[in-house]
Design a protein around this motif. Structure first.
Motif, PDB file in Angstrom:
ATOM      1  N   ALA A   1     -16.800 -11.867   5.123  1.00  0.00           N
ATOM      2  CA  ALA A   1     -17.538 -12.528   4.057  1.00  0.00           C
ATOM      3  C   ALA A   1     -16.921 -12.142   2.723  1.00  0.00           C
ATOM      4  O   ALA A   1     -16.345 -11.079   2.549  1.00  0.00           O
ATOM      5  CB  ALA A   1     -19.009 -12.141   4.101  1.00  0.00           C
ATOM      6  N   ASP A   2     -17.090 -13.019   1.762  1.00  0.00           N
ATOM      7  CA  ASP A   2     -16.528 -12.758   0.450  1.00  0.00           C
ATOM      8  C   ASP A   2     -17.201 -11.572  -0.221  1.00  0.00           C
ATOM      9  O   ASP A   2     -16.596 -10.904  -1.045  1.00  0.00           O
ATOM     10  CB  ASP A   2     -16.658 -13.996  -0.426  1.00  0.00           C
ATOM     11  CG  ASP A   2     -15.806 -15.147   0.094  1.00  0.00           C
ATOM     12  OD1 ASP A   2     -14.858 -14.854   0.846  1.00  0.00           O
ATOM     13  OD2 ASP A   2     -16.111 -16.305  -0.231  1.00  0.00           O
ATOM     14  N   SER A   3     -18.436 -11.296   0.109  1.00  0.00           N
ATOM     15  CA  SER A   3     -19.154 -10.203  -0.531  1.00  0.00           C
ATOM     16  C   SER A   3     -18.622  -8.841  -0.113  1.00  0.00           C
ATOM     17  O   SER A   3     -18.934  -7.835  -0.740  1.00  0.00           O
ATOM     18  CB  SER A   3     -20.651 -10.291  -0.209  1.00  0.00           C
ATOM     19  OG  SER A   3     -20.851 -10.214   1.199  1.00  0.00           O
ATOM     20  N   LEU A   4     -17.821  -8.789   0.956  1.00  0.00           N
ATOM     21  CA  LEU A   4     -17.274  -7.525   1.409  1.00  0.00           C
ATOM     22  C   LEU A   4     -16.075  -7.082   0.581  1.00  0.00           C
ATOM     23  O   LEU A   4     -15.626  -5.959   0.708  1.00  0.00           O
ATOM     24  CB  LEU A   4     -16.873  -7.621   2.883  1.00  0.00           C
ATOM     25  CG  LEU A   4     -17.992  -7.974   3.865  1.00  0.00           C
ATOM     26  CD1 LEU A   4     -17.426  -8.062   5.273  1.00  0.00           C
ATOM     27  CD2 LEU A   4     -19.106  -6.944   3.806  1.00  0.00           C
ATOM     28  N   TYR A   5     -15.550  -7.977  -0.230  1.00  0.00           N
ATOM     29  CA  TYR A   5     -14.381  -7.670  -1.037  1.00  0.00           C
ATOM     30  C   TYR A   5     -14.792  -7.372  -2.476  1.00  0.00           C
ATOM     31  O   TYR A   5     -15.687  -8.010  -3.020  1.00  0.00           O
ATOM     32  CB  TYR A   5     -13.387  -8.832  -1.022  1.00  0.00           C
ATOM     33  CG  TYR A   5     -12.738  -9.061   0.327  1.00  0.00           C
ATOM     34  CD1 TYR A   5     -11.561  -8.419   0.664  1.00  0.00           C
ATOM     35  CD2 TYR A   5     -13.312  -9.921   1.247  1.00  0.00           C
ATOM     36  CE1 TYR A   5     -10.955  -8.627   1.892  1.00  0.00           C
ATOM     37  CE2 TYR A   5     -12.719 -10.132   2.483  1.00  0.00           C
ATOM     38  CZ  TYR A   5     -11.543  -9.481   2.800  1.00  0.00           C
ATOM     39  OH  TYR A   5     -10.957  -9.678   4.020  1.00  0.00           O
ATOM     40  N   VAL A   6     -14.107  -6.416  -3.072  1.00  0.00           N
ATOM     41  CA  VAL A   6     -14.343  -6.041  -4.461  1.00  0.00           C
ATOM     42  C   VAL A   6     -13.013  -6.139  -5.197  1.00  0.00           C
ATOM     43  O   VAL A   6     -11.991  -5.603  -4.743  1.00  0.00           O
ATOM     44  CB  VAL A   6     -14.920  -4.615  -4.583  1.00  0.00           C
ATOM     45  CG1 VAL A   6     -15.004  -4.188  -6.040  1.00  0.00           C
ATOM     46  CG2 VAL A   6     -16.280  -4.539  -3.933  1.00  0.00           C
ATOM     47  N   SER A   7     -13.002  -6.843  -6.311  1.00  0.00           N
ATOM     48  CA  SER A   7     -11.795  -6.962  -7.127  1.00  0.00           C
ATOM     49  C   SER A   7     -11.877  -5.985  -8.289  1.00  0.00           C
ATOM     50  O   SER A   7     -12.932  -5.819  -8.906  1.00  0.00           O
ATOM     51  CB  SER A   7     -11.632  -8.396  -7.642  1.00  0.00           C
ATOM     52  OG  SER A   7     -12.745  -8.755  -8.440  1.00  0.00           O
ATOM     53  N   LEU A  39      -4.918  -6.560  -1.080  1.00  0.00           N
ATOM     54  CA  LEU A  39      -4.061  -7.417  -1.895  1.00  0.00           C
ATOM     55  C   LEU A  39      -3.862  -6.764  -3.254  1.00  0.00           C
ATOM     56  O   LEU A  39      -4.818  -6.326  -3.893  1.00  0.00           O
ATOM     57  CB  LEU A  39      -4.680  -8.807  -2.067  1.00  0.00           C
ATOM     58  CG  LEU A  39      -3.895  -9.787  -2.952  1.00  0.00           C
ATOM     59  CD1 LEU A  39      -2.527 -10.078  -2.346  1.00  0.00           C
ATOM     60  CD2 LEU A  39      -4.672 -11.075  -3.168  1.00  0.00           C
ATOM     61  N   LEU A  40      -2.610  -6.724  -3.673  1.00  0.00           N
ATOM     62  CA  LEU A  40      -2.235  -6.169  -4.966  1.00  0.00           C
ATOM     63  C   LEU A  40      -1.459  -7.240  -5.729  1.00  0.00           C
ATOM     64  O   LEU A  40      -0.528  -7.849  -5.184  1.00  0.00           O
ATOM     65  CB  LEU A  40      -1.368  -4.918  -4.784  1.00  0.00           C
ATOM     66  CG  LEU A  40      -0.618  -4.389  -6.008  1.00  0.00           C
ATOM     67  CD1 LEU A  40      -1.571  -3.936  -7.087  1.00  0.00           C
ATOM     68  CD2 LEU A  40       0.329  -3.257  -5.609  1.00  0.00           C
ATOM     69  N   ARG A  41      -1.850  -7.468  -6.972  1.00  0.00           N
ATOM     70  CA  ARG A  41      -1.178  -8.472  -7.798  1.00  0.00           C
ATOM     71  C   ARG A  41      -0.819  -7.846  -9.139  1.00  0.00           C
ATOM     72  O   ARG A  41      -1.685  -7.336  -9.849  1.00  0.00           O
ATOM     73  CB  ARG A  41      -2.055  -9.701  -7.998  1.00  0.00           C
ATOM     74  CG  ARG A  41      -1.506 -10.704  -9.006  1.00  0.00           C
ATOM     75  CD  ARG A  41      -2.285 -11.999  -9.019  1.00  0.00           C
ATOM     76  NE  ARG A  41      -2.076 -12.746  -7.787  1.00  0.00           N
ATOM     77  CZ  ARG A  41      -2.618 -13.941  -7.556  1.00  0.00           C
ATOM     78  NH1 ARG A  41      -3.401 -14.501  -8.465  1.00  0.00           N
ATOM     79  NH2 ARG A  41      -2.383 -14.565  -6.422  1.00  0.00           N
ATOM     80  N   THR A 108      -1.488  -5.911   1.683  1.00  0.00           N
ATOM     81  CA  THR A 108      -1.711  -4.616   2.339  1.00  0.00           C
ATOM     82  C   THR A 108      -0.818  -3.539   1.734  1.00  0.00           C
ATOM     83  O   THR A 108       0.017  -2.945   2.423  1.00  0.00           O
ATOM     84  CB  THR A 108      -1.488  -4.710   3.858  1.00  0.00           C
ATOM     85  OG1 THR A 108      -0.120  -5.086   4.107  1.00  0.00           O
ATOM     86  CG2 THR A 108      -2.427  -5.723   4.478  1.00  0.00           C
ATOM     87  N   PRO A 109      -0.962  -3.276   0.441  1.00  0.00           N
ATOM     88  CA  PRO A 109      -0.107  -2.247  -0.181  1.00  0.00           C
ATOM     89  C   PRO A 109      -0.551  -0.850   0.223  1.00  0.00           C
ATOM     90  O   PRO A 109      -1.716  -0.612   0.586  1.00  0.00           O
ATOM     91  CB  PRO A 109      -0.315  -2.493  -1.669  1.00  0.00           C
ATOM     92  CG  PRO A 109      -1.710  -3.016  -1.763  1.00  0.00           C
ATOM     93  CD  PRO A 109      -1.936  -3.841  -0.514  1.00  0.00           C
ATOM     94  N   LEU A 147      -7.555  -6.263  -4.705  1.00  0.00           N
ATOM     95  CA  LEU A 147      -8.664  -6.774  -3.902  1.00  0.00           C
ATOM     96  C   LEU A 147      -8.900  -5.771  -2.795  1.00  0.00           C
ATOM     97  O   LEU A 147      -8.028  -5.558  -1.939  1.00  0.00           O
ATOM     98  CB  LEU A 147      -8.330  -8.156  -3.333  1.00  0.00           C
ATOM     99  CG  LEU A 147      -9.470  -8.879  -2.610  1.00  0.00           C
ATOM    100  CD1 LEU A 147     -10.605  -9.198  -3.583  1.00  0.00           C
ATOM    101  CD2 LEU A 147      -8.967 -10.160  -1.954  1.00  0.00           C
ATOM    102  N   ARG A 148     -10.060  -5.134  -2.820  1.00  0.00           N
ATOM    103  CA  ARG A 148     -10.345  -4.020  -1.919  1.00  0.00           C
ATOM    104  C   ARG A 148     -11.498  -4.368  -0.992  1.00  0.00           C
ATOM    105  O   ARG A 148     -12.494  -4.958  -1.413  1.00  0.00           O
ATOM    106  CB  ARG A 148     -10.680  -2.775  -2.745  1.00  0.00           C
ATOM    107  CG  ARG A 148     -10.931  -1.522  -1.944  1.00  0.00           C
ATOM    108  CD  ARG A 148     -10.975  -0.314  -2.863  1.00  0.00           C
ATOM    109  NE  ARG A 148     -11.963  -0.462  -3.920  1.00  0.00           N
ATOM    110  CZ  ARG A 148     -13.243  -0.091  -3.795  1.00  0.00           C
ATOM    111  NH1 ARG A 148     -13.681   0.430  -2.654  1.00  0.00           N
ATOM    112  NH2 ARG A 148     -14.067  -0.244  -4.812  1.00  0.00           N
TER     113      ARG A 148
END
Length: 736
Positions: A1-7, A39-41, A108-109, A147-148
């Motif tokens: 789910a999108d709620s599991l990710y924290v930017s 994800l790392l940007r 996946t850094p 994105l964690r």
């Protein structure tokens, strides 16, 4: 789910870029990537000024995980025994656009420290006077978006765990903790079934991406059959991230079952605790009876336990003490002595702790010395591997020192070559391991019982060999992070100033020193002219300038021909002060002011010049300001004299043709050479020309002496040794 990710967003202030001549010109950015980042940007923003001096420019940006990037834009040689792996870099071009924005994505850094270094192309080498030209500002800023995953599932070792990949657009992320002393890991995926009851195809990525080199392992599984992947020497005491993505149709979900198992290595006993007690007791010098005996017993039991359990263990760990000496300066000391036993049955392991976060800005040096008399087999070789995160446990099978997710550095010593050294430039922040094992030739008997002893010397230093005789080790800082770099001189180059391809010879260095120092002797004619014309204050200033310019340039030389009679900063300040004051007093002397006014301006101007040089020593207005103000005074005085006499001043055409015009011409040529022609390569002769031209112009520009003063002559003396004195005012004295 999108709620599991924290930017999350991290930013650092922009820095002004410089043309590259050594590592200190590269601008460093330091970021910390949190755990469970998927994800790392990077957002890279480059901009330049809008003035006409701004042209199209190419900016080089380097990336590295764990330590600052090791770069070599000039293509110079690194020191011998140094390990160099090219950095990952990209180029950003600023052409017609004033600003450029570039994105760099890393999936996946790896968690931990990440570094970015940016710089402009190679410096042109021209010495620019501050204030004569306005350099174009090139700015660079790096921002980081991550994105964690907040609740990443944990895969427990030995426990099968079912999971579902919702869609190809939403891969599955899990992690497993690698225990200490893990020799191998086996990952298995089974029971792969799609929601449409079709044969599934998934791709598994094990590990995280690190730059410049990434050792992420990939595994593609098709159908319901079991597929597995074995990894040797996984990273100890770290979370290993695993990503599973579906390669099927967009609407089909995939169910899989994953299993992770570890083969744990049983280390041999080295009595680390007893050695630690022995070390403390020997340092504190206890007075309890029997304490010394127990310490000696503990130290004696350590090698016995090691040799007794060597056959039943897969590694022998030697206790190592980390001793912090200074900033980015560490020494490692073995508790059992500098030499360690090495056998062919199991590797000997040493832990070099570099995980404080402040150790990656120096150079790790590992030196091995084989005791030839301790090796029972003549043709045996001791193989060694220096690796990060996990040790190499099978040196006889792995000759390239590779582990599951990294590449180590090999070393070897033998009876024919008993010494070996390794230099790791900017080692990444981690636990480093040194593995040693005795290797015997094939078919040679007695290898199982053979043993040798190797002396190990390991230390962390800011600059290897302190940059040598032709370099200076500089400690650099970016916020709270400290790192070191070498600034080379006398034409030497390279990371540690060991590249002599463009180095100046000793004869060239001596010639440069002689030119820059002896050219100041051209002030002697100016001093003689000033003394002959009774300008004693001006002659004193020229003598001061000649003295300090000579010894400043003798101390400022980059090579071996160096002589410093004072502190370098003091000599430089006195040289700059004497140069500007010489110009000041010369122009005021040409103005033909009244003596009292002239000397007041001498003193007041010298004080103001001394203050301005203390504020900004290399500013162009520190020289041009007093010159222009003195010229204004001189022109005003000449206009006043001409109006008073009703003709041009100076009135003699010979004065203009033979003195003023040659002096002004020499002065303008000297300023042109100083401001526009000096480079790092031709400095020693262009600056010598500046000395000669300025000194000669002073001799031409000094005005003639006052008419009422007679030239210097020996006083007339009588034979009776009474001196006849001339006095304009005669006074009579009566003696009674």
């Amino acid at each position: 789910a999108d709620s599991l990710y924290v930017s999350e967003y991290f930013s650092q202030s922009a820095q002004k870029l410089s043309f590259y001549s050594w590592y200190g010109n590269a601008k460093l950015f330091h970021f910390h990537v949190p755990e469970d980042t998927v994800l790392l940007r990077w957002l890279l923003q480059a901009s330049r000024g809008k003035g006409p001096e701004c042209t199209s420019m190419e900016i080089t940006v380097h990336f590295r995980h764990g330590a600052p990037p090791v770069i070599n834009p000039l293509g110079t040689r690194f020191p011998a025994n140094a390990t160099v792996r090219p950095s990952y870099n990209i180029s950003i071009t600023l052409s017609s656009a004033v600003q450029n924005t570039t994105f760099v994505n890393v999936t996946t850094p790896a968690a931990g420290d990440w570094f970015i270094a940016a710089h402009l192309p190679q410096a042109a080498g021209r010495i620019e006077v501050k204030g004569f030209s306005t350099p174009c500002p090139y700015m660079f800023q790096a921002d980081m978006f991550v994105l964690r995953l907040t609740d990443m599932p944990v895969l427990e070792p030995g426990v099968p765990m079912p999971h579902t990949v919702v869609s190809p657009a939403k891969p599955l992320h899990v992690k497993v903790f690698v225990p200490k002393h893990a020799a191998a890991m086996r990952f298995q995926l089974s029971s792969c079934v799609t929601s449409e009851q079709r044969a599934c195809t998934v791709r598994v990525l094990l590990g995280s991406i690190t730059l410049p080199q990434s050792f992420q392992r990939s595994l593609t599984c098709t159908g319901s059959t079991n597929c597995s992947l074995a990894l040797e020497s996984p990273p100890w005491e770290k979370w290993l991230q695993i990503m599973v993505e579906s390669l099927g149709t967009a609407n089909a979900s995939v169910s899989v079952e994953m299993l992770a198992s570890f083969t744990v290595c049983r280390p041999g006993s080295t009595s680390s605790f007893l050695n630690f007690i022995s070390l403390n007791q020997s340092q504190s010098a206890p007075h309890r009876p029997g304490a010394a005996g127990s310490s000696a017993l503990a130290a004696a039991e350590a090698p016995q336990n090691t040799s007794g359990q060597r056959s039943s263990s897969c590694l022998q760990s030697q206790p190592v003490v980390r001793e912090d000496l200074d900033v980015v300066s560490v020494r490692y000391r073995l508790l059992n002595g500098p030499s360690v036993p090495v056998s062919s049955l199991s590797p000997t392991l040493l832990l070099l702790n570099l995980n404080t976060g402040m150790d990656s800005g120096g150079s790790l040096v590992v030196s091995l010395l084989l005791n030839k008399t301790s090796v029972s087999l003549a043709n045996a070789t001791v193989a060694a591997c220096v690796s990060a995160a996990s040790p190499v446990l099978s040196l006889n099978a792995t000759q390239n020192c590779s582990t599951a997710f990294s590449q180590g550095y090999p070393l070897s010593v033998s009876t024919s070559s008993a010494e070996a050294m390794l230099i790791v430039l900017y080692p990444q922040t981690d636990d480093w391991f040194l593995s040693l094992q005795l290797l015997c030739p094939r078919g040679q008997g007695g290898c199982a019982s053979a043993e040798g002893r190797v002396s190990v010397f390991a230390y962390l230093t800011p600059c290897f060999n302190d940059c040598g005789p032709y370099g200076q080790c500089s400690l650099l800082r970016r916020h709270g992070f400290l790192y070191a770099g070498c600034s080379c001189k006398a034409g030497w180059g390279g990371w540690s100033c060991t590249d002599d391809s463009k180095a100046q010879t000793v004869g060239t260095q001596n010639l440069a020193t002689l030119l820059l120092t002896l050219s100041n002797l051209m002030f002697l004619p100016a001093i003689a002219v000033a003394v002959y014309r009774f300008y004693l204050v001006e002659a004193s200033v020229y003598t001061y300038t000649m003295f300090f310019s000579t010894f400043y340039h003798a101390c400022d030389q980059p090579g071996v021909a160096v002589l410093c009679i004072m502190d370098y900063d003091t000599l430089q300040y006195c040289d700059f002060l004497g140069s500007v004051v010489s110009i000041w007093v010369t122009i005021l002397c040409m103005a033909r002011l009244k003596k009292i006014l002239k000397y007041v301006l001498f003193v007041l101007g010298t004080l103001l010049i001394a203050m301005s040089l203390q504020l900004d020593r290399r500013g162009v207005w520190n020289m041009m300001g007093p010159c222009l103000f003195a010229l204004l005074i001189m022109v005003t005085a000449w206009v006043h004299h001409g109006a008073k006499r009703r003709h041009c001043y100076p009135s003699s055409w010979k004065r203009w043709v033979f003195y003023l015009l040659p002096g002004i011409t020499l002065a303008f040529i000297a300023i042109s050479v100083y401001a526009f022609m000096e480079t790092n390569e031709n400095y020693y002769y262009t600056h010598s020309i500046w000395h000669v031209l300025v000194a000669c112009s002073v001799a031409f520009l000094l005005p003639p002496r006052d008419k009422h003063k007679k030239p210097w002559a020996w006083p007339q003396k009588l034979t009776c040794r009474y001196q006849i004195c001339q006095n304009d005012r005669e006074e009579l004295y009566a003696v009674t």
